[in-house]
Design a protein around this motif. Structure first.
Motif, PDB file in Angstrom:
ATOM      1  N   THR A 117       1.953 -13.221   1.926  1.00  0.00           N
ATOM      2  CA  THR A 117       2.624 -14.422   2.414  1.00  0.00           C
ATOM      3  C   THR A 117       4.134 -14.223   2.377  1.00  0.00           C
ATOM      4  O   THR A 117       4.642 -13.350   1.681  1.00  0.00           O
ATOM      5  CB  THR A 117       2.225 -15.665   1.606  1.00  0.00           C
ATOM      6  N   ASP A 118       4.826 -15.030   3.186  1.00  0.00           N
ATOM      7  CA  ASP A 118       6.282 -14.999   3.266  1.00  0.00           C
ATOM      8  C   ASP A 118       6.808 -13.611   3.613  1.00  0.00           C
ATOM      9  O   ASP A 118       7.720 -13.088   2.978  1.00  0.00           O
ATOM     10  CB  ASP A 118       6.906 -15.491   1.960  1.00  0.00           C
ATOM     11  N   ALA A 119       6.232 -13.042   4.644  1.00  0.00           N
ATOM     12  CA  ALA A 119       6.673 -11.720   5.110  1.00  0.00           C
ATOM     13  C   ALA A 119       6.874 -11.776   6.619  1.00  0.00           C
ATOM     14  O   ALA A 119       6.233 -12.574   7.321  1.00  0.00           O
ATOM     15  CB  ALA A 119       5.641 -10.655   4.767  1.00  0.00           C
ATOM     16  N   ASN A 120       7.780 -10.951   7.094  1.00  0.00           N
ATOM     17  CA  ASN A 120       7.906 -10.778   8.544  1.00  0.00           C
ATOM     18  C   ASN A 120       7.939  -9.304   8.940  1.00  0.00           C
ATOM     19  O   ASN A 120       8.129  -8.986  10.108  1.00  0.00           O
ATOM     20  CB  ASN A 120       9.151 -11.493   9.082  1.00  0.00           C
ATOM     21  N   HIS A 121       7.698  -8.423   7.947  1.00  0.00           N
ATOM     22  CA  HIS A 121       7.604  -6.994   8.267  1.00  0.00           C
ATOM     23  C   HIS A 121       6.827  -6.278   7.159  1.00  0.00           C
ATOM     24  O   HIS A 121       7.073  -6.508   5.972  1.00  0.00           O
ATOM     25  CB  HIS A 121       8.986  -6.355   8.398  1.00  0.00           C
ATOM     26  N   ILE A 122       5.894  -5.433   7.570  1.00  0.00           N
ATOM     27  CA  ILE A 122       5.143  -4.581   6.646  1.00  0.00           C
ATOM     28  C   ILE A 122       5.114  -3.175   7.223  1.00  0.00           C
ATOM     29  O   ILE A 122       4.689  -2.981   8.365  1.00  0.00           O
ATOM     30  CB  ILE A 122       3.693  -5.065   6.443  1.00  0.00           C
ATOM     31  N   GLU A 123       5.579  -2.195   6.451  1.00  0.00           N
ATOM     32  CA  GLU A 123       5.541  -0.810   6.905  1.00  0.00           C
ATOM     33  C   GLU A 123       4.091  -0.353   7.068  1.00  0.00           C
ATOM     34  O   GLU A 123       3.182  -0.841   6.390  1.00  0.00           O
ATOM     35  CB  GLU A 123       6.242   0.096   5.885  1.00  0.00           C
ATOM     36  N   ASP A 124       3.892   0.617   7.960  1.00  0.00           N
ATOM     37  CA  ASP A 124       2.534   1.111   8.227  1.00  0.00           C
ATOM     38  C   ASP A 124       1.858   1.643   6.970  1.00  0.00           C
ATOM     39  O   ASP A 124       0.656   1.454   6.765  1.00  0.00           O
ATOM     40  CB  ASP A 124       2.563   2.201   9.301  1.00  0.00           C
ATOM     41  N   LYS A 125       2.635   2.312   6.094  1.00  0.00           N
ATOM     42  CA  LYS A 125       2.024   2.867   4.877  1.00  0.00           C
ATOM     43  C   LYS A 125       1.554   1.775   3.930  1.00  0.00           C
ATOM     44  O   LYS A 125       0.625   1.982   3.129  1.00  0.00           O
ATOM     45  CB  LYS A 125       2.988   3.818   4.169  1.00  0.00           C
ATOM     46  N   GLU A 126       2.167   0.601   4.017  1.00  0.00           N
ATOM     47  CA  GLU A 126       1.719  -0.528   3.210  1.00  0.00           C
ATOM     48  C   GLU A 126       0.523  -1.223   3.863  1.00  0.00           C
ATOM     49  O   GLU A 126      -0.391  -1.683   3.171  1.00  0.00           O
ATOM     50  CB  GLU A 126       2.869  -1.520   2.997  1.00  0.00           C
ATOM     51  N   ILE A 127       0.519  -1.265   5.185  1.00  0.00           N
ATOM     52  CA  ILE A 127      -0.656  -1.789   5.892  1.00  0.00           C
ATOM     53  C   ILE A 127      -1.878  -0.941   5.573  1.00  0.00           C
ATOM     54  O   ILE A 127      -2.999  -1.458   5.451  1.00  0.00           O
ATOM     55  CB  ILE A 127      -0.388  -1.846   7.407  1.00  0.00           C
TER      56      ILE A 127
ATOM     57  N   HIS B 246      10.101 -16.427  14.178  1.00  0.00           N
ATOM     58  CA  HIS B 246      10.921 -16.929  13.078  1.00  0.00           C
ATOM     59  C   HIS B 246      11.661 -15.764  12.446  1.00  0.00           C
ATOM     60  O   HIS B 246      11.197 -14.627  12.496  1.00  0.00           O
ATOM     61  CB  HIS B 246      10.031 -17.635  12.048  1.00  0.00           C
ATOM     62  N   PHE B 247      12.811 -16.048  11.821  1.00  0.00           N
ATOM     63  CA  PHE B 247      13.650 -14.961  11.314  1.00  0.00           C
ATOM     64  C   PHE B 247      13.132 -14.328  10.023  1.00  0.00           C
ATOM     65  O   PHE B 247      13.522 -13.215   9.675  1.00  0.00           O
ATOM     66  CB  PHE B 247      15.090 -15.448  11.099  1.00  0.00           C
ATOM     67  N   SER B 248      12.235 -15.015   9.283  1.00  0.00           N
ATOM     68  CA  SER B 248      11.810 -14.448   7.997  1.00  0.00           C
ATOM     69  C   SER B 248      10.312 -14.534   7.730  1.00  0.00           C
ATOM     70  O   SER B 248       9.858 -14.101   6.675  1.00  0.00           O
ATOM     71  CB  SER B 248      12.561 -15.135   6.843  1.00  0.00           C
ATOM     72  N   HIS B 249       9.553 -15.098   8.645  1.00  0.00           N
ATOM     73  CA  HIS B 249       8.102 -15.214   8.497  1.00  0.00           C
ATOM     74  C   HIS B 249       7.423 -14.687   9.755  1.00  0.00           C
ATOM     75  O   HIS B 249       7.980 -14.771  10.856  1.00  0.00           O
ATOM     76  CB  HIS B 249       7.675 -16.680   8.321  1.00  0.00           C
ATOM     77  N   PHE B 250       6.208 -14.190   9.587  1.00  0.00           N
ATOM     78  CA  PHE B 250       5.414 -13.878  10.764  1.00  0.00           C
ATOM     79  C   PHE B 250       5.146 -15.159  11.540  1.00  0.00           C
ATOM     80  O   PHE B 250       4.833 -16.207  10.956  1.00  0.00           O
ATOM     81  CB  PHE B 250       4.058 -13.270  10.374  1.00  0.00           C
ATOM     82  N   CYS B 251       5.276 -15.073  12.852  1.00  0.00           N
ATOM     83  CA  CYS B 251       4.785 -16.147  13.708  1.00  0.00           C
ATOM     84  C   CYS B 251       3.326 -15.825  14.045  1.00  0.00           C
ATOM     85  O   CYS B 251       2.810 -14.765  13.671  1.00  0.00           O
ATOM     86  CB  CYS B 251       5.636 -16.285  14.967  1.00  0.00           C
ATOM     87  N   LEU B 252       2.659 -16.723  14.738  1.00  0.00           N
ATOM     88  CA  LEU B 252       1.236 -16.530  15.000  1.00  0.00           C
ATOM     89  C   LEU B 252       0.939 -15.224  15.733  1.00  0.00           C
ATOM     90  O   LEU B 252       0.065 -14.459  15.287  1.00  0.00           O
ATOM     91  CB  LEU B 252       0.686 -17.732  15.775  1.00  0.00           C
ATOM     92  N   PRO B 253       1.626 -14.893  16.846  1.00  0.00           N
ATOM     93  CA  PRO B 253       1.326 -13.617  17.513  1.00  0.00           C
ATOM     94  C   PRO B 253       1.541 -12.403  16.616  1.00  0.00           C
ATOM     95  O   PRO B 253       0.765 -11.445  16.659  1.00  0.00           O
ATOM     96  CB  PRO B 253       2.286 -13.610  18.702  1.00  0.00           C
ATOM     97  N   GLU B 254       2.581 -12.439  15.778  1.00  0.00           N
ATOM     98  CA  GLU B 254       2.846 -11.313  14.883  1.00  0.00           C
ATOM     99  C   GLU B 254       1.770 -11.194  13.808  1.00  0.00           C
ATOM    100  O   GLU B 254       1.348 -10.087  13.461  1.00  0.00           O
ATOM    101  CB  GLU B 254       4.222 -11.472  14.239  1.00  0.00           C
ATOM    102  N   ALA B 255       1.333 -12.314  13.274  1.00  0.00           N
ATOM    103  CA  ALA B 255       0.262 -12.287  12.276  1.00  0.00           C
ATOM    104  C   ALA B 255      -1.018 -11.724  12.879  1.00  0.00           C
ATOM    105  O   ALA B 255      -1.731 -10.937  12.237  1.00  0.00           O
ATOM    106  CB  ALA B 255       0.018 -13.693  11.726  1.00  0.00           C
ATOM    107  N   LEU B 256      -1.306 -12.104  14.106  1.00  0.00           N
ATOM    108  CA  LEU B 256      -2.505 -11.584  14.775  1.00  0.00           C
ATOM    109  C   LEU B 256      -2.400 -10.080  15.009  1.00  0.00           C
ATOM    110  O   LEU B 256      -3.407  -9.367  14.960  1.00  0.00           O
ATOM    111  CB  LEU B 256      -2.735 -12.322  16.091  1.00  0.00           C
ATOM    112  N   GLU B 257      -1.190  -9.574  15.234  1.00  0.00           N
ATOM    113  CA  GLU B 257      -0.990  -8.126  15.385  1.00  0.00           C
ATOM    114  C   GLU B 257      -1.307  -7.402  14.080  1.00  0.00           C
ATOM    115  O   GLU B 257      -1.949  -6.344  14.089  1.00  0.00           O
ATOM    116  CB  GLU B 257       0.456  -7.837  15.798  1.00  0.00           C
ATOM    117  N   VAL B 258      -0.853  -7.946  12.958  1.00  0.00           N
ATOM    118  CA  VAL B 258      -1.152  -7.329  11.665  1.00  0.00           C
ATOM    119  C   VAL B 258      -2.654  -7.364  11.397  1.00  0.00           C
ATOM    120  O   VAL B 258      -3.243  -6.378  10.945  1.00  0.00           O
ATOM    121  CB  VAL B 258      -0.391  -8.035  10.529  1.00  0.00           C
ATOM    122  N   ILE B 259      -3.273  -8.478  11.704  1.00  0.00           N
ATOM    123  CA  ILE B 259      -4.720  -8.590  11.522  1.00  0.00           C
ATOM    124  C   ILE B 259      -5.445  -7.529  12.341  1.00  0.00           C
ATOM    125  O   ILE B 259      -6.384  -6.879  11.856  1.00  0.00           O
ATOM    126  CB  ILE B 259      -5.201 -10.006  11.903  1.00  0.00           C
TER     127      ILE B 259
END
Length: 255
Positions: free
Chosen positions: A171-181, A200-213
């Motif tokens: 939670t409260d992230a807007n970037h995760i490196e590939d090695k952490e993923i 958003h400048f400091s949180h994942f928005c919905l499209p970004e969260a779906l990309e991580v998922i």
């Protein structure tokens, strides 16, 4: 084990004070959100808390929690640590200091903002806690459970997510490196923040969260740390992929 969503809202919660939007005036209980926190309950009846925000007291009473085995802290913003003073009740019952787990940045902030917990004093009744500083690179043990930290960024602030067995929580992230993923790959259930649909400048928005998922590829995923700007639960739920849901306060999921 299971996860109990104690709170799924942003720093202002939902409804937001004085807001006149339709989400804040919704009569659907799914749209009422305390500040984000979760409880992990193991098959040995161990309770591990993730974040301890200003709604901590209400959340503990609502779920009738009688003991805590440790608190995982993602970062030290007030909506994630503002309930620390109320660990006193568990100190009394459990007759020990509360174990807190966090990174170095959070440790500095907590020891500054809650200095009275960590300095010598003779005043009875103050909270008691022990901080375990995490590097973010090594797994550690809370009771019988192994926990793997997952490093992420909340704009310029380093934060920690956590993997506990088949559960991943960020939670409260807007970037995760590939090695952490990579640390999250293979989880059955992923919980990730999605503040709103727009960037958003400091949180994942919905499209970004779906990309991580999509990168992690869990069997199912739940979105948390939701603002009133995300929209109504009933409407947004219909727009999500079939294995992704909006979390809501009080939701319990078996892992």
């Amino acid at each position: 084990m299971k996860i109990v969503f104690l709170g799924t809202g942003t720093s202002m919660g939902v409804p937001v004070i004085a807001c006149q939007c339709r989400v804040c005036h919704s009569e659907d209980q799914h749209d009422r959100r305390l500040r984000t926190s979760a409880l992990i309950v193991t098959d040995r009846d161990e309770n591990i808390l993730v974040d301890i925000g200003p709604d901590f007291r209400e959340q503990m009473l609502r779920e009738r929690v009688t003991h805590l085995d440790g608190i995982l802290i993602t970062h030290a913003h007030r909506d994630h640590v503002g309930g620390l003073d109320d660990i006193r009740s568990f100190n009394y019952v459990q007759h020990r200091k509360m174990d807190l787990y966090c990174n170095g940045a959070a440790k500095v902030a907590i020891e500054r903002d809650y200095h009275y917990i960590f300095t010598a004093h003779e005043f009875p009744g103050l909270p008691e806690a022990k901080i375990h500083e995490l590097s973010g690179d090594e797994a550690f043990q809370v009771g019988s459970v192994e926990v793997m930290p997952v490093k992420a960024m909340h704009k310029d602030l380093p934060v920690l997510g956590y993997r506990i067995g088949k559960l991943g929580y960020v939670t409260d992230a807007n970037h995760i490196e590939d090695k952490e993923i990579d640390k999250l790959r293979g989880v059955d259930t992923l919980v990730i923040n999605a503040l709103r649909k727009e960037k958003h400048f400091s949180h994942f928005c919905l499209p970004e969260a779906l990309e991580v998922i999509a990168k992690v590829s869990p069997r199912r995923a739940y979105l948390t740390h939701l603002s009133h700007e995300m929209g109504l639960y009933a409407e947004v739920s219909k727009e999500l992929p079939e294995n992704v849901w909006l979390a809501y306060d009080g939701l319990k999921v078996d892992i």
